[in-house]
Write a protein that holds these residues in place. Structure first.
Motif, PDB file in Angstrom:
ATOM      1  N   GLN A 110      33.958  61.402  32.256  1.00 15.07           N
ATOM      2  CA  GLN A 110      33.344  61.484  33.221  1.00 15.07           C
ATOM      3  C   GLN A 110      35.965  62.585  34.002  1.00 15.07           C
ATOM      4  O   GLN A 110      36.199  60.759  33.029  1.00 15.07           O
ATOM      5  N   ILE A 111      35.568  62.858  34.393  1.00 11.32           N
ATOM      6  CA  ILE A 111      37.163  63.073  34.836  1.00 11.32           C
ATOM      7  C   ILE A 111      37.199  63.524  36.554  1.00 11.32           C
ATOM      8  O   ILE A 111      36.575  63.496  36.921  1.00 11.32           O
ATOM      9  N   ASP A 112      38.345  63.024  36.722  1.00  8.19           N
ATOM     10  CA  ASP A 112      38.818  62.583  38.048  1.00  8.19           C
ATOM     11  C   ASP A 112      39.126  64.275  39.066  1.00  8.19           C
ATOM     12  O   ASP A 112      39.771  65.080  38.434  1.00  8.19           O
ATOM     13  N   SER A 113      39.663  64.069  40.449  1.00 10.35           N
ATOM     14  CA  SER A 113      39.413  65.152  40.866  1.00 10.35           C
ATOM     15  C   SER A 113      41.302  65.774  40.113  1.00 10.35           C
ATOM     16  O   SER A 113      41.396  67.336  40.832  1.00 10.35           O
ATOM     17  N   ILE A 114      42.141  65.466  39.526  1.00  8.95           N
ATOM     18  CA  ILE A 114      43.238  66.074  39.010  1.00  8.95           C
ATOM     19  C   ILE A 114      42.979  66.180  37.643  1.00  8.95           C
ATOM     20  O   ILE A 114      43.727  66.628  36.619  1.00  8.95           O
TER      21      ILE A 114
END
Length: 181
Positions: A110-114
């Motif tokens: 999972q990768i965050d918005s930044i």
């Protein structure tokens, strides 16, 4: 893997059976022995400060999604990240995580918005390499159930699926941390 699958029929159930028994096949199949050796080269090529961080990943159960913020705090708390001028231990540990990711030794879950990695995991084949190396070095001991004083040693213990009626006695271990899943 292609060489191993070429020795199997073109039956999907046979391929699924092979996939499900891949860990046992790693040690017994001559085709997969090479895979384990090649994956071990990825570990051997790591700088020493990344080797212990990489081996630490086996405290998490197989197919477990690892929260990167938690992992970074654990690395910092357990002394795996070393101080650098102008950086906190957690910032250094995040840098280590990025390096492991760039070497494709972890899988991004999972990768965050930044664009930062929030969750990661370890591929089953790579986890087998990690388990054998960490056992060889007595760094981490993983247990599927409970511990007794006669179990092996390990600086870090990982216990998963603890039975309700089991007990734990860590005796005279030189254990730094214990994690329950």
């Amino acid at each position: 893997m292609g060489g191993l699958l070429s020795t199997k029929g073109k039956n999907a159930s046979e391929w699924k059976r092979l996939c499900n028994s891949l860990n046992a096949q790693l040690d017994s199949s001559p085709h997969l022995t090479y895979v384990k050796k090649i994956l071990s080269l990825s570990y051997l090529d790591l700088p020493s400060y990344l080797k212990s961080c990489f081996l630490y990943l086996c405290v998490f159960p197989e197919d477990h999604s690892i929260n990167c913020a938690r992992l970074i705090r654990l690395w910092a708390a357990d002394g795996f990240s070393k101080r650098k001028q102008g950086m906190t231990l957690e910032e250094v540990a995040r840098e280590y995580l990025i390096k492991l990711n760039h070497r494709n030794l972890i899988q991004v879950a999972q990768i965050d918005s930044i664009g930062r990695v929030r969750e990661c995991r370890v591929h089953d084949l790579m986890r087998e390499v990690i388990l054998s190396k960490s056992e060889e070095l007595s760094l981490i001991q993983t247990q599927p159930g409970y511990l007794t004083a006669t179990d092996g040693i390990g600086r870090h213990l990982s216990i998963s699926k603890r039975a309700n009626n089991s007990s734990m006695s860590v005796g005279n271990f030189q254990t730094h941390s214990i994690m329950f899943f």
